[in-house]
Design an enzyme around this catalytic site. Structure first.
Site, mmCIF file in Angstrom:
data_model
loop_
_atom_site.group_PDB
_atom_site.id
_atom_site.type_symbol
_atom_site.label_atom_id
_atom_site.label_comp_id
_atom_site.label_asym_id
_atom_site.label_seq_id
_atom_site.Cartn_x
_atom_site.Cartn_y
_atom_site.Cartn_z
ATOM 1 N N ASP A 23 30.140 47.327 -37.514
ATOM 2 C CA ASP A 23 31.541 47.604 -37.815
ATOM 3 C C ASP A 23 32.405 46.531 -37.176
ATOM 4 O O ASP A 23 31.909 45.678 -36.453
ATOM 5 C CB ASP A 23 31.945 49.001 -37.303
ATOM 6 C CG ASP A 23 31.456 49.247 -35.892
ATOM 7 O OD1 ASP A 23 31.404 48.277 -35.100
ATOM 8 O OD2 ASP A 23 31.130 50.402 -35.565
ATOM 9 N N ASP A 52 35.793 45.936 -34.889
ATOM 10 C CA ASP A 52 36.822 46.526 -34.036
ATOM 11 C C ASP A 52 37.958 45.531 -33.863
ATOM 12 O O ASP A 52 37.749 44.318 -33.892
ATOM 13 C CB ASP A 52 36.225 46.881 -32.668
ATOM 14 C CG ASP A 52 35.129 47.928 -32.782
ATOM 15 O OD1 ASP A 52 35.232 48.780 -33.676
ATOM 16 O OD2 ASP A 52 34.167 47.876 -31.997
ATOM 17 N N ASP A 73 31.996 43.799 -21.289
ATOM 18 C CA ASP A 73 30.736 43.712 -20.538
ATOM 19 C C ASP A 73 30.098 42.321 -20.588
ATOM 20 O O ASP A 73 30.045 41.619 -19.571
ATOM 21 C CB ASP A 73 29.758 44.830 -20.953
ATOM 22 C CG ASP A 73 29.580 44.978 -22.456
ATOM 23 O OD1 ASP A 73 30.151 44.177 -23.227
ATOM 24 O OD2 ASP A 73 28.854 45.904 -22.877
HETATM 25 P P1 ATP Z 1 27.314 47.602 -31.576
HETATM 26 O O1 ATP Z 1 27.078 46.583 -32.634
HETATM 27 O O2 ATP Z 1 26.071 48.239 -31.125
HETATM 28 O O3 ATP Z 1 28.414 48.566 -31.913
HETATM 29 P P2 ATP Z 1 29.232 46.570 -29.751
HETATM 30 O O4 ATP Z 1 29.189 45.397 -28.841
HETATM 31 O O5 ATP Z 1 30.243 46.556 -30.845
HETATM 32 O O6 ATP Z 1 27.780 46.760 -30.309
HETATM 33 P P3 ATP Z 1 30.504 48.984 -28.898
HETATM 34 O O7 ATP Z 1 29.942 50.085 -28.064
HETATM 35 O O8 ATP Z 1 30.903 49.257 -30.298
HETATM 36 O O9 ATP Z 1 29.419 47.821 -28.846
HETATM 37 O O10 ATP Z 1 31.717 48.390 -28.094
HETATM 38 C C1 ATP Z 1 32.625 47.450 -28.627
HETATM 39 C C2 ATP Z 1 33.020 46.432 -27.555
HETATM 40 O O11 ATP Z 1 33.609 47.088 -26.430
HETATM 41 C C3 ATP Z 1 31.862 45.645 -26.973
HETATM 42 O O12 ATP Z 1 31.546 44.535 -27.763
HETATM 43 C C4 ATP Z 1 32.397 45.261 -25.606
HETATM 44 O O13 ATP Z 1 33.270 44.177 -25.693
HETATM 45 C C5 ATP Z 1 33.202 46.483 -25.215
HETATM 46 N N1 ATP Z 1 32.398 47.475 -24.445
HETATM 47 C C6 ATP Z 1 31.667 48.487 -24.935
HETATM 48 N N2 ATP Z 1 31.078 49.185 -23.960
HETATM 49 C C7 ATP Z 1 31.460 48.603 -22.808
HETATM 50 C C8 ATP Z 1 31.189 48.865 -21.429
HETATM 51 N N3 ATP Z 1 30.404 49.874 -21.073
HETATM 52 N N4 ATP Z 1 31.759 48.051 -20.520
HETATM 53 C C9 ATP Z 1 32.578 47.040 -20.877
HETATM 54 N N5 ATP Z 1 32.851 46.737 -22.151
HETATM 55 C C10 ATP Z 1 32.313 47.504 -23.108
HETATM 56 MG MG MG Z 2 30.653 48.183 -32.257
#
Ligand code: ATP
Ligand code: MG
Length: 438
Positions: free
Chosen positions: A63, A65, A145
């Protein structure tokens, strides 16, 4: 003061599309529409996080964001089909048919030097309790992160803005935590699981300082709400990388705080049978996802708990208890204990329990009078599939599975007979869910 923060630049590195080679068409229409609308109204906004990372790596994003300077209520007012969600921090969901664009306001977290802004709430152990503190784009990048998750794509200029060296790290195939790794794991231990997940998903390496504290801090996962850990387990095992994720967990000693009995059984697994069954279940889970079957954690969790239930049963049988009764007793104890670590929803546990109990019934063979009744059990198929995993791992005789297979073909039954639905589940316990971090 932020300018002096280690690990950050005073200005972002702006990477033009001739270098990064992403174009706006690769991002969903909805996410571009949201960013452009916000920008038109004077609110800088970018696509950020997993979507940008995945496109740079060349894997399909889950997705997109959006991060913006606009506050949730300001975003909410600009989009008719939108709603504010979240308790720990407020986000706006904007609905476009089946697509939801999640919009987060720039926030600040602890600074890479480890200092927390006054209005950030940390527990005594340094765990982040609340971080609903708005900030600048730079602070927003620093509170994320991993460097690869902190890249901001501007669909208007098609540039990537990089405050933390994430673009270089992706090119070097490196997963690097932003700031001081130990502090960042202490404020949110789930980041250790995220490190493993991204490692499994990308095939990149954990940068040495990012990897170093994990084994030592693994036990901190016990401080994370068990419902949030279940969400993470789902992402670790149901995104097609279950085998790699499991290896990563073992290597970093992260299995113990999640599934302590599985870990214990693996330690005493002299013949390799415990590991072998789990590997079969991991392989099966990945195969199901690759072949488009609905993903399920049931076979895997059954495999995780199988050896421990067997051990309990042996103990109880030595005391003269009948096998099925011993199994019920074993399951009750194990499941209660397991729930303290990871809040596995009741519907999954009920199925795991059925699969394990049905193994005893399957072991009685097809010649007994109750055999046809077992065929009508709502979990007969998955139970037989689990028996196959046991066969493949060398733990059960192949003839047992093939007998049942032949028997079920000879006696076809409707998946569920009229009036014979899955038994109403005992108690529906409300599950507390922490909102998804973004
Ligand atoms: P995925 O493709 O699995 O959704 P993602 O990186 O988009 O991976 P999300 O959980 O959707 O993961 O989170 C979106 C963003 O928010 C991450 O890319 C990161 O920048 C931030 N984020 C998410 N979880 C954390 C955390 N625990 N600590 C700090 N930043 C976080
Ligand atoms: Mg995500």
């Amino acid at each position: 003061m932020l300018e002096q923060e280690p690990g950050s630049r005073p200005e972002p590195l702006v990477i033009p599309s001739v270098d990064h080679r992403l174009s706006r068409e690769q991002f969903s229409d909805a996410s571009r529409f949201v960013v452009e609308r916000l920008a038109d109204q004077g609110y800088p906004a970018y696509i950020v996080g997993g979507g940008v990372r995945d496109l740079l790596i060349g894997v399909p994003p889950k997705d997109f964001d959006v991060a913006t300077v606009a506050r949730p209520d300001q975003v909410r007012r600009l989009f008719r089909r939108s709603r504010i969600i979240g308790r720990r921090f407020r986000l706006v969901h904007i609905y476009f048919g089946s697509e939801i664009v999640e919009v987060a306001t720039f926030r600040s977290g602890t600074l890479p030097s480890g200092h927390a802004p006054a209005n950030l709430e940390l527990s005594a152990a340094g765990r982040l309790l609340r971080d609903n503190v708005y900030g600048t784009e730079q602070q927003d990048a620093l509170r994320r992160d991993f460097t690869m998750n902190a890249l901001y794509f501007d669909p208007v200029s098609e540039t990537i803005r990089d405050w933390v060296g994430g673009y270089e790290d992706i090119r070097a195939r490196m997963i690097r935590l932003i700031g001081d790794p130990e502090n960042r794991y202490r404020e949110d231990p789930v980041r250790m699981l995220r490190a493993i997940r991204f490692e499994a998903r990308t095939g990149f390496s954990l940068e040495a300082e990012t990897a170093a504290p994990i084994q030592r801090l693994a036990a901190l996962l016990a401080t994370v709400p068990s419902a949030r850990l279940f969400d993470e387990i789902t992402k670790l095992f149901l995104l097609g990388q279950a085998q790699n994720s499991f290896r990563g967990l073992l290597e970093m000693r992260l299995l113990k705080p999640l599934f302590p009995w599985t870990q214990e059984m693996l330690v005493s697994d002299t013949g390799g049978a415990v590991r072998s069954l789990i590997e079969q279940a991991l392989l099966e889970t990945d195969t199901m996802i690759r072949t488009g079957h609905p993903p399920s954690l049931v076979p895997l969790i059954t495999a995780f708990l199988w050896a421990a239930t067997q051990q309990y049963v042996e103990w109880h049988e030595k005391e003269g208890m009948e096998t099925l009764t011993a199994m019920h007793r074993a399951l009750a104890i194990l499941m209660r204990e397991q729930q303290k670590h990871v809040a596995i929803p009741r519907r999954i546990l009920d199925q795991v329990e059925a699969l394990i109990l049905n193994q005893i019934r399957l072991e009685r063979g097809t010649a007994v009078t109750s055999a046809t009744r077992l065929l009508r059990h709502p979990d007969f198929r998955p139970s037989l599939d689990f028996l196959r995993l046991r066969v493949e791992s060398g733990e059960a005789p192949a003839a047992l599975w093939s007998d049942w297979q032949a028997f079920s073909e000879l006696h076809p039954v409707a998946e569920t007979l009229p009036g014979e639905t899955r038994p109403a589940h005992r108690r529906r316990r409300p599950r507390s869910r922490t909102p998804r971090p973004s």
